[in-house]
Design a protein around this motif. Sequence first.
Motif, PDB file in Angstrom:
ATOM      1  N   VAL A 169       1.127   3.855   7.705  1.00 26.86           N
ATOM      2  CA  VAL A 169       0.642   5.626   6.418  1.00 26.86           C
ATOM      3  C   VAL A 169      -1.092   5.679   7.267  1.00 26.86           C
ATOM      4  N   ASN A 170      -1.192   6.837   7.961  1.00 28.27           N
ATOM      5  CA  ASN A 170      -2.133   7.558   8.232  1.00 28.27           C
ATOM      6  C   ASN A 170      -2.709   7.735   6.923  1.00 28.27           C
ATOM      7  N   LYS A 211      -3.660  12.876   7.264  1.00 23.66           N
ATOM      8  CA  LYS A 211      -4.259  11.718   6.609  1.00 23.66           C
ATOM      9  C   LYS A 211      -3.833  11.615   5.127  1.00 23.66           C
ATOM     10  N   VAL A 212      -2.668  10.646   4.407  1.00 22.58           N
ATOM     11  CA  VAL A 212      -2.000  11.007   3.155  1.00 22.58           C
ATOM     12  C   VAL A 212      -3.259  10.949   2.625  1.00 22.58           C
ATOM     13  N   GLN A 225       0.507   3.526  -0.367  1.00 19.97           N
ATOM     14  CA  GLN A 225       1.602   2.746   0.989  1.00 19.97           C
ATOM     15  C   GLN A 225       2.727   2.761   0.248  1.00 19.97           C
ATOM     16  N   PRO A 226       2.906   1.920  -0.207  1.00 19.75           N
ATOM     17  CA  PRO A 226       4.244   1.543  -0.570  1.00 19.75           C
ATOM     18  C   PRO A 226       5.047   2.504  -1.607  1.00 19.75           C
ATOM     19  N   THR A 240      -0.402  15.148   0.134  1.00 19.92           N
ATOM     20  CA  THR A 240      -0.197  14.401  -1.198  1.00 19.92           C
ATOM     21  C   THR A 240       0.804  13.079  -0.965  1.00 19.92           C
ATOM     22  N   GLU A 241       0.654  12.336  -1.623  1.00 23.47           N
ATOM     23  CA  GLU A 241       1.360  10.818  -1.656  1.00 23.47           C
ATOM     24  C   GLU A 241       2.897  11.873  -1.452  1.00 23.47           C
TER      25      GLU A 241
END
Length: 150
Positions: free
Chosen positions: A96-97, A51-52, A105-106, A57-58
């Motif tokens: 995005v998980n 998971k992000v 997410q963007p 990390t992003e």
Amino acid sequence: MFEQKLKELGIVIPETVKPLAAYIPAMQIGNLVMTSGQVPISEGVVKYQGKVGSDLTEQKGSEAAKLCALNCLSAIRSIIGNLDKIKRVVKLTVFVNSANGFTAQPKVANGASEFIGEVFGEVGKHVRSAVGVSELPLNSAVEIEMTVEL
């Protein structure tokens, strides 16, 4: 032109990822080619899992998105033979998980969008959705669908 740009960037389009279930990687309908969801698989292994926002990390999520976009181009190339036939990148749908509370997410999706822009320039300007989901296949961090016009 686009094939040459990839070479200049030192990017090699990988073999098309084998489907994980009962579907095909891409399909052409008229002058459009749509991909199935592509996950960040490299050399047969999911390179970015989890998971992000908690496991990743992003920035790692953004790298995963770029790899997904590369795999989309591979699926498209498997149908059309040469990416120079692309007239326009139309749309990316980015899943995005996401960890609970993660809302960037963007920014994760920008990893794919910026890569497409780098390769395709003006032709790469596309519409996009970036959505947070609770799980993805194989615990992938990101999954992307792409539509292009020929």
